[in-house]
Scaffold this motif. Structure first.
Motif, PDB file in Angstrom:
ATOM      1  N   GLY A  51       0.868  -1.620   0.156  1.00 27.91           N
ATOM      2  CA  GLY A  51      -0.101   0.137  -0.155  1.00 27.91           C
ATOM      3  C   GLY A  51       0.851   1.385   0.141  1.00 27.91           C
ATOM      4  O   GLY A  51       0.478   2.149  -0.140  1.00 27.91           O
ATOM      5  N   LEU A  52       1.877   1.210  -0.068  1.00 28.35           N
ATOM      6  CA  LEU A  52       2.987   2.170  -0.120  1.00 28.35           C
ATOM      7  C   LEU A  52       2.325   3.584  -1.177  1.00 28.35           C
ATOM      8  O   LEU A  52       2.261   4.368  -1.707  1.00 28.35           O
ATOM      9  N   VAL A  53       2.513   1.849  -2.666  1.00 28.73           N
ATOM     10  CA  VAL A  53       1.949   2.913  -3.673  1.00 28.73           C
ATOM     11  C   VAL A  53       0.374   2.751  -3.522  1.00 28.73           C
ATOM     12  O   VAL A  53       0.167   1.980  -3.572  1.00 28.73           O
ATOM     13  N   PRO A  54      -0.626   3.812  -3.607  1.00 26.91           N
ATOM     14  CA  PRO A  54      -0.657   5.303  -3.898  1.00 26.91           C
ATOM     15  C   PRO A  54      -0.436   5.754  -2.463  1.00 26.91           C
ATOM     16  O   PRO A  54      -0.197   6.912  -3.382  1.00 26.91           O
ATOM     17  N   ARG A  55      -0.515   5.260  -1.049  1.00 26.28           N
ATOM     18  CA  ARG A  55      -0.866   6.212  -0.883  1.00 26.28           C
ATOM     19  C   ARG A  55       0.647   7.508   0.062  1.00 26.28           C
ATOM     20  O   ARG A  55       0.790   8.432   0.486  1.00 26.28           O
ATOM     21  N   VAL A  65      -5.153  -5.730  -4.791  1.00 29.12           N
ATOM     22  CA  VAL A  65      -4.186  -5.869  -4.310  1.00 29.12           C
ATOM     23  C   VAL A  65      -4.315  -7.027  -2.444  1.00 29.12           C
ATOM     24  O   VAL A  65      -4.631  -5.894  -1.764  1.00 29.12           O
ATOM     25  N   THR A  66      -4.116  -7.940  -2.773  1.00 24.40           N
ATOM     26  CA  THR A  66      -4.551  -8.704  -1.304  1.00 24.40           C
ATOM     27  C   THR A  66      -2.545  -9.523  -1.057  1.00 24.40           C
ATOM     28  O   THR A  66      -2.775 -10.121  -2.121  1.00 24.40           O
ATOM     29  N   VAL A  67      -2.854  -9.458  -0.014  1.00 22.34           N
ATOM     30  CA  VAL A  67      -1.557  -9.880   1.339  1.00 22.34           C
ATOM     31  C   VAL A  67      -2.362 -10.801   2.392  1.00 22.34           C
ATOM     32  O   VAL A  67      -2.964 -10.214   2.989  1.00 22.34           O
ATOM     33  N   ALA A  68      -2.490 -12.338   1.884  1.00 18.65           N
ATOM     34  CA  ALA A  68      -2.922 -13.324   2.844  1.00 18.65           C
ATOM     35  C   ALA A  68      -4.008 -12.948   3.313  1.00 18.65           C
ATOM     36  O   ALA A  68      -4.741 -12.417   4.358  1.00 18.65           O
ATOM     37  N   SER A  76      -3.950   0.560   6.190  1.00 19.23           N
ATOM     38  CA  SER A  76      -2.713   1.235   5.897  1.00 19.23           C
ATOM     39  C   SER A  76      -1.540   0.339   5.923  1.00 19.23           C
ATOM     40  O   SER A  76      -1.578  -0.296   6.459  1.00 19.23           O
ATOM     41  N   PRO A  77      -0.126   0.887   5.962  1.00 13.49           N
ATOM     42  CA  PRO A  77       0.992   0.186   5.186  1.00 13.49           C
ATOM     43  C   PRO A  77       1.609   0.349   6.368  1.00 13.49           C
ATOM     44  O   PRO A  77       2.256  -0.741   7.316  1.00 13.49           O
ATOM     45  N   GLY A  85       7.487  -7.332   5.198  1.00 12.12           N
ATOM     46  CA  GLY A  85       8.784  -6.366   5.510  1.00 12.12           C
ATOM     47  C   GLY A  85       9.402  -5.556   4.224  1.00 12.12           C
ATOM     48  O   GLY A  85       9.544  -6.465   2.607  1.00 12.12           O
ATOM     49  N   VAL A  86       9.694  -3.870   4.104  1.00  9.38           N
ATOM     50  CA  VAL A  86      10.058  -3.703   2.916  1.00  9.38           C
ATOM     51  C   VAL A  86      10.974  -3.612   3.011  1.00  9.38           C
ATOM     52  O   VAL A  86      11.760  -2.613   4.192  1.00  9.38           O
ATOM     53  N   VAL A  87      12.307  -3.494   2.155  1.00  6.16           N
ATOM     54  CA  VAL A  87      13.636  -3.206   2.468  1.00  6.16           C
ATOM     55  C   VAL A  87      13.913  -2.321   0.364  1.00  6.16           C
ATOM     56  O   VAL A  87      14.003  -2.452  -0.018  1.00  6.16           O
TER      57      VAL A  87
END
Length: 540
Positions: A51-55, A65-68, A76-77, A85-87
């Motif tokens: 969700g970083l895109v587009p927030r 977009v779905t995760v689990a 929210s992110p 986890g995002v790097v």
């Protein structure tokens, strides 16, 4: 685990979507490699996972977009932090604490992980990534590669179900990159973690990937196994290029795959050798002569009495593990960095004794944090300013940028460009001046294979016009294709210095893929092999 259902995204003011109509399913426990040329939308696709895109980017996202089972539209992110986890590409920009140990613990503190569990995970991660000796170090004192390992570790301590890595090995030496990828593979195989990696150095990751997502640049995303897709990809590692040249089907994904075909190819190449590398003429005066250069930060010695001579017409690569002193040596040579002792001479002057504008005319430097040199509001403004400052013909900088990263819009703000596009812009700005000696610190980070080849041609043009180029890099494939000579630093000491083939082929870590496949023959690049098979003289 991750589902894209007819997903599209368009940035505000962009003439076309970054991608559209994307539908795909990434199961639990898969390692997925996201590939494509610089600026096609790989980072944007990764940002949509949590969700970083587009927030945080703006723009318009369509589809779902779905995760689990959790939709990024409804959460929210921050609420995905325990799950994804995002790097990012710039590790330093993501740090929120001061020291390595604090940074590894910070994410767990926010997730209310118990103190005993936190301590155990920090120790495990320090050992997993080989950074236990850095635990008390200030983050800003680390090398770029060390910072990248810490950023990855800070995410791993939270044990996310999904791990998103954007260029995770771009600042790592080959051995460190293998260590990080080994740690990631253990998460995939042992814990069932789903991992998405966007990586331009595909030679490091392709052989381990279960799935390949290829962004060709037309707004679509091609989804399949690496074996099925790599043959038609417009970006491919050297071992795949070698397979295409030799006519191997299916194309090999790893050095081990390619070596099965190597005997027949060695027979076809019998009696041929690559052309000798460029060597300085006996009458040439050095472009730069550094003697007994020592750099220290307090009691810590980063560079120890190094002698290095750079010659006109020659491209020299400076290699070595993370933290070996490469960046410190470059800054000391350029004159802006600290130098405890030693001398540097360029055209009869020491750049360290000159005013900044005079020093830049002798020795140019592009640092690792290249984007810090961008300060104007548009790409066009940066290019025009570079032309004026360098007394170059109007359009010189823009032409260089188009060779490195075609399609960058002049009206864009430099901070809105992808990491690779920003680096290409800074390279174009610096190369416009064409000083006698050019120093480049990790210049290929964020560049795809096409952009690196274009950049390599620019570097060669600078050398052919009488300039000298010193490139600090971990990119062994770029070194094999571009450098005449390689110098290797080890813990601040110069431990090797010689022709590229002699130095890189003597080390399993620094050897390029083609050299590993055709060993013991001294071939370094697919281009050398292609020219030899075509009967042409082979250039280094």
């Amino acid at each position: 685990m991750i589902v894209f259902d007819q997903v599209g995204f368009t940035y505000h003011g962009a003439p076309r979507p970054a991608f559209s109509g994307v539908s795909l399913h990434i199961p639990e426990g898969e390692l997925c490699l996201v590939a494509g040329r610089t600026g096609v939308g790989k980072s944007t696709l990764l940002g949509a996972v949590n969700g970083l895109v587009p927030r945080f980017t703006g723009g318009r996202l369509s589809g779902r977009v779905t995760v689990a089972g959790h939709s990024t539209q409804s959460r929210s992110p921050q609420e995905f932090a325990h799950l994804v986890g995002v790097v990012g590409q710039d590790p330093l920009a993501g740090f929120v604490t001061d020291t390595v140990e604090e940074e590894l613990a910070y994410g767990m503190e926010q997730l209310a992980v118990g103190p005993e569990t936190m301590r155990k995970r920090v120790e495990e991660t320090l050992d997993l990534l080989g950074i236990a000796d850095l635990r008390h170090r200030a983050l800003r004192t680390l090398s770029g590669g060390q910072q990248q390992r810490v950023a990855i570790g800070a995410v791993l301590t939270a044990h996310p179900a999904v791990l998103v890595l954007d260029e995770p090995t771009s600042a790592l030496d080959p051995a460190a990159a293998e260590d990080v990828l080994s740690a990631v593979l253990r998460l995939v195989h042992d814990l069932g973690t789903t991992v998405l990696i966007a990586e331009h150095r595909m030679e490091r990751v392709l052989q381990y990937a279960d799935r390949l997502l290829h962004l060709p640049g037309d707004g679509t995303v091609r989804n399949g196994t690496p074996a099925d897709l790599i043959g038609a990809c417009d970006v491919a590692p050297p071992v795949v290029e070698l397979g295409r040249i030799a006519g191997w089907q299916p194309p090999p994904l790893s050095v081990r795959d390619a070596r099965r075909h190597a005997p027949a190819l060695r027979e076809r190449l019998a009696g041929r050798r690559p052309a000798a590398p460029r060597r300085p003429a006996a009458a040439d005066a050095p472009a730069l002569d550094a003697r007994r250069v020592t750099v220290a930060y307090g009691a810590a010695v980063a560079v120890r009495e190094v002698d290095l001579t750079l010659w006109p017409g020659q491209v020299t690569a400076l290699m070595g593990r993370n933290g070996s002193g490469k960046s410190s040596l470059l800054w000391a040579i350029q004159g802006s960095g600290p130098r405890r002792s030693g001398t540097v001479e360029v055209a009869g002057s020491d750049p360290g004794d000159l005013p900044a504008h005079e020093a830049r005319a002798l020795v140019g430097l592009v640092p690792q944090s290249a984007a810090d040199l961008l300060y104007l509001q548009t790409v066009d403004a940066e290019c025009a300013q570079a032309d004026r400052e360098s007394d170059a013909a109007a359009g010189t900088c823009r032409a260089l940028l188009d060779r490195l990263a075609p399609g960058v819009r002049g009206a864009q703000h430099p901070r809105d460009l992808s990491e690779g596009q920003r680096l290409a812009l800074v390279l174009a700005v610096q190369l416009t001046a064409a000083p006698r000696v050019m120093l480049l610190d990790e210049p290929t980070r964020g560049l795809d294979y096409h952009a690196k080849r274009a950049f390599g041609r620019i570097v060669r043009d600078l050398a052919d016009e009488g300039g000298s180029v010193l490139i600090a890099t971990h990119d062994v494939e770029f070194v094999a294709a571009t450098a005449d000579r390689v110098a290797v630093l080890g813990d601040g000491d110069l431990v090797a210095d010689g022709p590229t083939a002699e130095v890189v082929c003597s080390s399993p870590s620094f050897a390029p893929q083609v050299a590993k496949v055709l060993r013991p023959e001294p071939w370094l690049t697919p281009r050398q092999v292609a020219r030899a098979l075509a009967g042409a003289e082979v250039a280094p």
